[in-house]
Write a protein that holds these residues in place. Structure first.
Motif, short mmCIF file in Angstrom:
data_model
loop_
_atom_site.label_atom_id
_atom_site.label_comp_id
_atom_site.label_asym_id
_atom_site.label_seq_id
_atom_site.Cartn_x
_atom_site.Cartn_y
_atom_site.Cartn_z
N TRP B 588 -11.18 -57.81 -10.15
CA TRP B 588 -11.14 -59.11 -10.10
C TRP B 588 -10.09 -59.79 -11.18
O TRP B 588 -9.58 -59.28 -11.86
N CYS B 605 -19.78 -63.45 -18.95
CA CYS B 605 -19.44 -62.07 -18.55
C CYS B 605 -20.02 -61.02 -19.32
O CYS B 605 -20.17 -61.14 -20.63
N PRO B 606 -20.98 -60.21 -18.53
CA PRO B 606 -21.75 -59.42 -19.30
C PRO B 606 -21.19 -58.23 -20.35
O PRO B 606 -21.63 -57.60 -21.12
N ALA B 607 -19.89 -58.13 -19.66
CA ALA B 607 -19.01 -57.07 -20.57
C ALA B 607 -17.91 -57.54 -21.61
O ALA B 607 -17.17 -56.77 -21.96
N ALA B 609 -15.36 -59.08 -21.01
CA ALA B 609 -14.07 -58.67 -20.34
C ALA B 609 -13.17 -59.88 -20.25
O ALA B 609 -12.16 -59.54 -19.70
N ILE B 610 -13.65 -61.08 -20.49
CA ILE B 610 -12.95 -62.26 -20.20
C ILE B 610 -12.47 -62.83 -21.48
O ILE B 610 -13.36 -62.99 -22.23
N ILE B 620 -8.79 -61.42 -17.26
CA ILE B 620 -9.89 -60.53 -17.21
C ILE B 620 -9.22 -59.24 -17.60
O ILE B 620 -8.26 -58.99 -17.10
N CYS B 625 -14.10 -54.56 -17.43
CA CYS B 625 -14.59 -55.22 -16.37
C CYS B 625 -15.72 -54.01 -15.60
O CYS B 625 -15.03 -53.09 -15.19
N ILE B 626 -16.66 -54.57 -15.58
CA ILE B 626 -17.77 -53.83 -14.76
C ILE B 626 -17.83 -54.08 -13.02
O ILE B 626 -18.54 -53.62 -12.60
N GLY B 627 -17.06 -55.32 -12.81
CA GLY B 627 -17.04 -55.59 -11.61
C GLY B 627 -18.32 -56.25 -11.05
O GLY B 627 -18.78 -56.25 -9.68
N CYS B 628 -19.34 -56.75 -11.82
CA CYS B 628 -20.30 -57.63 -11.40
C CYS B 628 -20.13 -58.81 -10.56
O CYS B 628 -20.98 -59.12 -9.78
N GLY B 629 -19.03 -59.39 -10.65
CA GLY B 629 -18.60 -60.73 -9.85
C GLY B 629 -19.34 -61.74 -10.35
O GLY B 629 -19.47 -62.93 -9.67
N ILE B 630 -20.14 -61.74 -11.71
CA ILE B 630 -20.77 -63.13 -12.11
C ILE B 630 -19.44 -64.04 -12.53
O ILE B 630 -19.79 -65.43 -12.09
N CYS B 631 -18.47 -63.78 -12.80
CA CYS B 631 -17.46 -64.92 -13.04
C CYS B 631 -16.99 -65.50 -11.85
O CYS B 631 -16.81 -66.79 -11.85
S1 SF4 Z 1 -16.39 -59.42 -12.82
FE1 SF4 Z 1 -18.37 -59.34 -14.16
S2 SF4 Z 1 -17.43 -58.02 -15.73
FE2 SF4 Z 1 -15.86 -58.52 -14.52
S3 SF4 Z 1 -14.75 -60.08 -15.55
FE3 SF4 Z 1 -16.15 -61.29 -14.06
S4 SF4 Z 1 -18.00 -61.46 -15.21
FE4 SF4 Z 1 -16.86 -60.00 -16.49
#
Ligand code: SF4
Ligand SMILES: Cc1cc2nc3c(=O)[nH]c(=O)nc-3n(C[C@H](O)[C@H](O)[C@H](O)COP(=O)(O)O)c2cc1C
Ligand code: SF4
Lengths: 158, 643
Positions: B588, B605-607, B609-610, B620, B625-631
Motif C-alpha cells: 500500500w 491503522c492497527p499496526a 504503520a502510517i 506508510i 504494514c500488515i496489509g489490512c487495507g483499512i487505510c
Molecule cells: S494497509 Fe492497514 S496496516 Fe497497512 S498502512 Fe494501511 S491501515 Fe496500516
C-alpha cells in the motif's frame, strides 16, 4: 402467539402420517410459512412425530435451508458461489457486514435487515449476484451495494 | 382445453409420413413451425430472472395491451447463453424465429415495433432459427452457424430455450414420449437394460459408471419394491446444467426417469431436488400434473399393465446430500450423512430396497438413445465415452453458459473457440474442473480431449462438468483457499480426516495469503511447516475418508501444487501475490498529491504503520504494514492505493 400455534397446528394436520419421512417436509412447510423455525414449532413437530426435540433440532441444524431466527423486513441474499466469489462477492460480503453489522444468518436488532449467504444461486453468468426480498441485483460493485442498502433504509423510514 | 390424447400419442409415435393433412397441420401448430399470430418467448429460467426477465415479460404484456395487439407470450428455458440474458425470441407468422440478447424491459417497445414492421432492429441480435417453410431474415446469422453453436452437438439440450417447458403438447408433437411409449410396448425390462448397456452411456455426475450395468444390478436383486431416484441436487457451486435441463425441457427428464424406472422394474420414482431450485420445481410439478392427466403416469399406463408414480422431494440443502447414500438418508428423514459402501444402493438403498440413483443429465440422455438406437449414440464421442457432455462455464470468460460437445472435444475448442476465451483482452491462466473438490488444469493441457479416460490418465477428474475459467487477475492460491474453506463448512463431520483435514488445509492456505504479523520467532517456520504438510495431509484424507467429498477434497491442493507451485513460492518467499488478489499481500502507498494530511488513516491503522505530520502528506512504513487495507477504506480523498 395463539395465532402462531394455530398456524403450526394447521401445518401438522397436513401431515397425518406420523412417519420419520415426514420430518423434513414438515420443517420445510414451517419454514415456508414463517420464514424460520421457532422453538415452539420444534417442540410441536417433535410431539407430533414422537421424536425428542433434540433429534428434530439436530436434524434441522444440519441443513442449510432452515433458519432459527425471524427474517428481517428486508431479507438480503448474497451469492458466494465460485463464480460470484471470483467476481468479488467476498468484498460485497465485507461491505454488507460492515453496513448492517450482522453476519450470515443474522438479523439486525431493529428487525429491518437479515442476511443469508448462499453457496450458488445458479446465475453464474451474472455474477456477483445479490437479492433483496426476491429482487435481484446482478453484476454489482461494492459502491452499488452501499447505495442499494441505503435506498432500502430510506424506503423503510418513509 | 382438453388435450386430444389419441392425436398426441400418434404425433409422438409415428414419423410424420404416417399423418394425414389435418394431423400434420395440428402438429405444425403445436411445434410452432406454423403460427397464426406473433409469438414472443421470454427466457424465464433462473439466469433469465436474475437478469430481469420478469420485468421484460410485463413490458411485453403491456406493449400488446396498449396497442391491442394479439400475440402469444410464452416462457422458455435457456439456450445456454447465460451471460446474454434476458434472452428473448420473437417469431412472426411466416418467418423464422430470431433470438435477441439482453432484452431488458426498456428495450421491449422498440424491439417489437421494428419486428412488427418487418425490420430487424440494430444490435442485440443473436441469430435466427432456420426452419423449413419459414422465410429467413436477411443479414441475420443462422444460430447454427454461430461459433457458439456450430462447434457444439446439442442432443440433450436440443430443445432448451426453443420449446415451451410448460407444454406437454409441444414436446409430444416434436416426437417426445415416443421413446417411452415404445419402451413399455415393445421391450421387456431386461431388454431396456441391455439396450442402454450397449449404448455405452456412463453416468454424467462424474464417476462415469455404466448406467446399464447399474440398472442390471438393481434389476437382478429380488425385492417386492424397487426405487428409482433422480439426483437433482446439483450441489456443486458453479454447475448449472442439471437445473437448465429441468428448466428448459422437464418432459425429457421425466421421460428418461420413466424409462429408467421401467428398466429396473420399479413403479416408484423420486426426484430429489434442491429447495432453492424454485423455477425448476415449478416446471417439474406442472409436468407431472400434465402427464398424470393424459395417463402417461399413474396406473396401467396406456393399457400396458405398467404403473408408475413420480414424486418430487425438496432437499433442504447440504453439499454432501448430492452423494447417493447421503441423499437416501435425507430422503428417509435423517441427517444427510454418507454411509459406507458396500452395500450399494442397488442392493440396499431407500428403505433398504434396491435403488438406482441417476443424475439428471444421465436420465435426460435416455429418450434419445431409445429413439435413435444404441449404435447412433455410440457414433458420437469416443470409444470408451460415447455421447456428449454438457459443461457449465463461468468465471472470467467472454461468454458464460452451457456448452454441449461430443466427448473427446478439447478444452481448447470449448474455451477458446466456443466461448471466446477469457474475453476483455485478458489472458487465460487456468481452468478449474468439477467444483470445489475438482482439479486445476494448466494451459499446457488445453489440447487434452475431454473424456473420462483421457482425464483419468492425467490424474484429473471430469466432475459434474462445471468449468471455472481463471484469467491473469485470479490468484490460484486464493481460489484454492476459498474451495477448502467451503469444503470444510460442507463436510458432514463424520470422518476426522475430512473434517479436520479440510480445516487444517484452509488454515495453512490462509496463512500463505496473509502477511505474518511479525517476521520474528517461529511464525515463518510455521508457515513453511504448514506447506510441507499439505501433501502428506492430502494422502491421508484421500485414503481414509468415507465418501467422495473427503476423498476428493485435496484435489485442488494437489493439482495446484503440481502445476502452479511457483505461485505458492511467490506467496511464501516473496510475500507477493502475482495477480494482486490477496488483499493482505498488497503493498500500500499514499499518493502525496492527493493526501491532505487529515490523519484519519494514521488513527485507524492497527499496526501504527502510517506516519506523518498533520496537514502534510502521510506515508506508510512498509515494514510495519500488515496489509489490512483499512487505510484504503477510510481515506476520503482516494489517496491510498496499492500495487
Ligand atoms: S494497509 Fe492497514 S496496516 Fe497497512 S498502512 Fe494501511 S491501515 Fe496500516
Ligand atoms: C460429495 C458428493 C456430491 C455429489 N453431488 C452430486 C450431485 O449434486 N448430483 C449428482 O447427480 N451426483 C452427485 N454425486 C454423485 C452421486 O453420489 C451418484 O454417484 C450419482 O447420482 C450417480 O448418478 P449417475 O450414475 O447418473 O452419474 C455426488 C457425489 C459426492 C461424493
Ligand atoms: S468424507 Fe467428509 S463428507 Fe464424506 S462422510 Fe466423511 S466427513 Fe462426511
Amino acid at each position: 402467539m395463539a395465532d402462531q400455534a394455530a398456524r403450526i397446528e394447521k401445518i401438522l394436520h397436513q401431515f397425518p402420517q406420523i412417519k420419520r419421512n415426514a420430518l423434513i417436509p414438515l420443517l420445510q412447510a414451517v419454514q415456508d410459512e414463517f420464514g424460520f423455525i421457532s422453538e415452539e414449532a420444534v417442540a410441536k413437530i417433535g410431539a407430533h412425530l414422537s421424536l425428542p426435540t433434540s433429534k428434530v433440532y439436530g436434524l434441522a441444524t444440519f441443513y442449510n435451508q432452515f433458519s432459527f431466527s425471524p427474517r428481517g423486513f428486508y431479507h438480503v441474499v448474497l451469492c458466494n458461489g465460485t463464480s460470484c466469489h471470483m467476481g468479488g462477492a467476498g468484498d460485497l460480503l465485507n461491505e454488507i457486514t460492515k453496513l448492517l453489522e450482522i453476519g450470515d444468518g443474522e438479523t439486525t436488532r431493529d428487525g429491518l435487515f437479515s442476511l443469508e449467504v448462499q453457496s450458488c444461486i445458479g446465475a453464474c453468468g451474472q455474477s456477483p449476484v445479490m437479492s433483496v426480498n426476491g429482487t435481484y441485483f446482478s453484476g454489482i460493485s461494492v459502491k452499488e451495494v452501499r447505495e442499494i442498502i441505503k435506498q432500502y433504509r430510506e424506503d423503510a423510514e418513509r | 382445453m382438453r388435450k386430444d390424447k389419441a392425436l398426441l400419442l400418434k404425433l409422438a409415435r409415428s414419423d410424420r409420413s404416417g399423418l394425414n393433412p389435418d394431423e400434420l397441420k395440428r402438429s405444425d401448430e403445436l411445434r410452432k413451425t406454423e403460427i397464426s399470430r406473433p409469438l414472443v418467448m421470454v427466457n424465464s429460467s433462473t439466469s433469465g430472472i436474475v437478469a430481469g426477465s420478469l420485468l421484460t415479460w410485463k413490458a411485453v404484456e403491456s406493449y400488446a395491451a396498449d396497442r391491442s395487439i394479439e400475440l402469444d407470450l410464452t416462457e422458455t428455458g435457456s439456450i445456454g447463453l447465460s451471460s446474454e440474458d434476458p434472452v428473448v425470441s420473437v417469431q412472426i407468422p411466416g418467418r423464422t424465429r430470431i433470438f435477441f440478447s439482453r432484452i431488458t424491459e426498456g428495450r421491449v417497445p422498440s424491439l417489437l415495433d421494428d419486428l412488427f414492421h418487418q425490420v430487424v432492429p440494430d444490435g442485440n441480435v443473436i441469430g435466427q432459427l432456420l426452419r423449413e417453410g419459414q422465410e429467413p431474415w436477411e443479414n441475420v446469422p443462422a444460430l447454427a452457424d454461430l461459433p457458439f453453436f456450430a462447434l457444439q452437438n446439442r442432443i440433450v439440450m436440443e430443445s432448451c430455450g426453443i420449446i415451451d417447458p410448460f407444454s406437454l403438447e409441444e414436446y409430444m408433437a416434436g416426437g417426445g414420449y415416443g421413446a417411452f411409449i415404445r419402451t413399455i410396448r415393445s421391450y421387456t425390462f431386461s431388454e431396456v437394460c441391455e439396450l442402454v448397456t450397449a449404448s455405452g452411456l456412463r453416468g454424467r455426475s462424474g464417476g462415469g459408471f455404466s448406467t446399464g450395468e447399474k440398472w442390471k444390478a438393481a434389476f437382478r436383486t429380488p425385492s417386492d419394491q424397487k426405487y428409482l431416484i433422480c439426483n437433482a441436487e446439483e450441489s456443486d457451486p458453479g454447475a448449472f446444467m442439471d437445473r437448465t435441463l429441468m428448466e428448459g425441457n422437464p418432459f425429457q427428464l421425466l421421460e428418461g426417469i420413466s424409462i429408467a424406472a421401467y428398466a429396473i422394474g420399479s413403479n416408484r420414482a423420486y426426484i430429489y431436488i434442491r429447495s432453492e431450485y424454485k423455477d425448476a420445481i415449478r416446471r417439474i410439478n406442472n409436468a407431472i400434473k400434465e402427464l398424470r392427466e393424459i395417463g402417461l403416469l399413474g396406473d396401467n399406463i396406456l393399457d400396458s399393465g405398467y404403473n408408475l408414480q413420480i414424486s418430487l422431494r425438496k432437499g433442504p440443502g447440504a453439499f454432501v446430500c448430492g452423494e447417493e447414500t447421503a441423499l437416501i438418508a435425507s430422503l428417509e428423514g435423517k441427517r444427510g450423512m454418507p454411509s459406507s459402501k458396500p452395500p450399494y444402493p442397488t442392493t440396499s438403498g431407500y428403505l433398504g430396497r434396491p435403488t438406482v440413483v441417476n443424475n439428471v443429465e444421465t436420465l435426460s440422455n435416455l429418450p434419445g438413445i431409445i429413439r435413435k438406437g444404441p449404435e447412433w449414440f455410440r457414433s458420437i464421442g469416443t470409444e470408451e465415452s460415447p455421447g456428449t457432455k454438457i459443461f457449465s462455464i463461468s468465471g472470467r470468460v467472454a461468454l458464460s453458459g452451457l456448452v454441449e460437445v461430443p466427448m473427446g472435444t478439447s478444452f481448447d475448442t470449448i474455451i477458446n473457440k466456443i466461448i471466446g476465451g477469457a474475453g476483455r483482452g485478458r489472458e487465460l491462466k487456468a481452468l478449474h474442473l468439477g467444483g470445489p473438490s475438482g482439479c486445476m488444469v494448466p494451459l499446457d493441457l488445453m489440447d487434452l480431449p475431454v473424456s473420462y479416460e483421457a482425464l483419468k490418465e492425467k490424474g484429473l477428474i471430469m466432475g459434474s462438468g462445471g468449468v471455472l475459467v481463471m484469467d491473469d487477475r485470479t490468484c490460484v492460491v486464493n481460489t484454492v483457499r476459498f474451495f477448502m474453506y467451503y469444503l470444510n463448512k460442507q463436510s458432514c463431520g463424520k470422518c476426522i480426516p475430512c473434517r479436520e483435514g479440510t480445516r487444517r488445509m484452509a488454515e495453512i492456505l490462509a496463512s500463505i495469503t496473509r502477511k505474518p504479523a511479525d517476521e520474528e520467532g517461529s511464525t515463518t517456520l510455521e508457515r513453511f511447516k504448514g506447506v510441507m504438510q499439505l501433501e502428506s495431509l492430502a494422502e491421508v484424507m484421500k485414503d481414509t475418508s468415507l465418501c467422495g467429498l473427503g476423498q476428493n477434497a485435496p484435489n485442488p491442493v494437489v493439482s495446484t501444487l503440481k502445476y502452479f507451485r511457483h505461485e505458492y513460492e511467490e506467496h511464501i518467499f516473496e510475500r507477493r501475490c502475482p495477480s494482486n488478489t490477496c488483499t493482505e499481500l498488497r503493498t500500500w502507498y499514499i499518493d502525496v498529491d492527493l493526501c491532505t494530511g487529515c490523519t484519519v488513516c494514521a488513527k485507524k491503522c492497527p499496526a501504527d504503520a502510517i506516519i506523518g505530520t498533520a496537514r502534510h502528506p502521510y506515508f506508510i512504513v512498509q515494514e510495519k504494514c500488515i496489509g489490512c487495507g483499512i487505510c484504503y477504506d477510510v481515506c476520503k480523498f482516494s489517496a491510498v492505493y496499492y500495487k
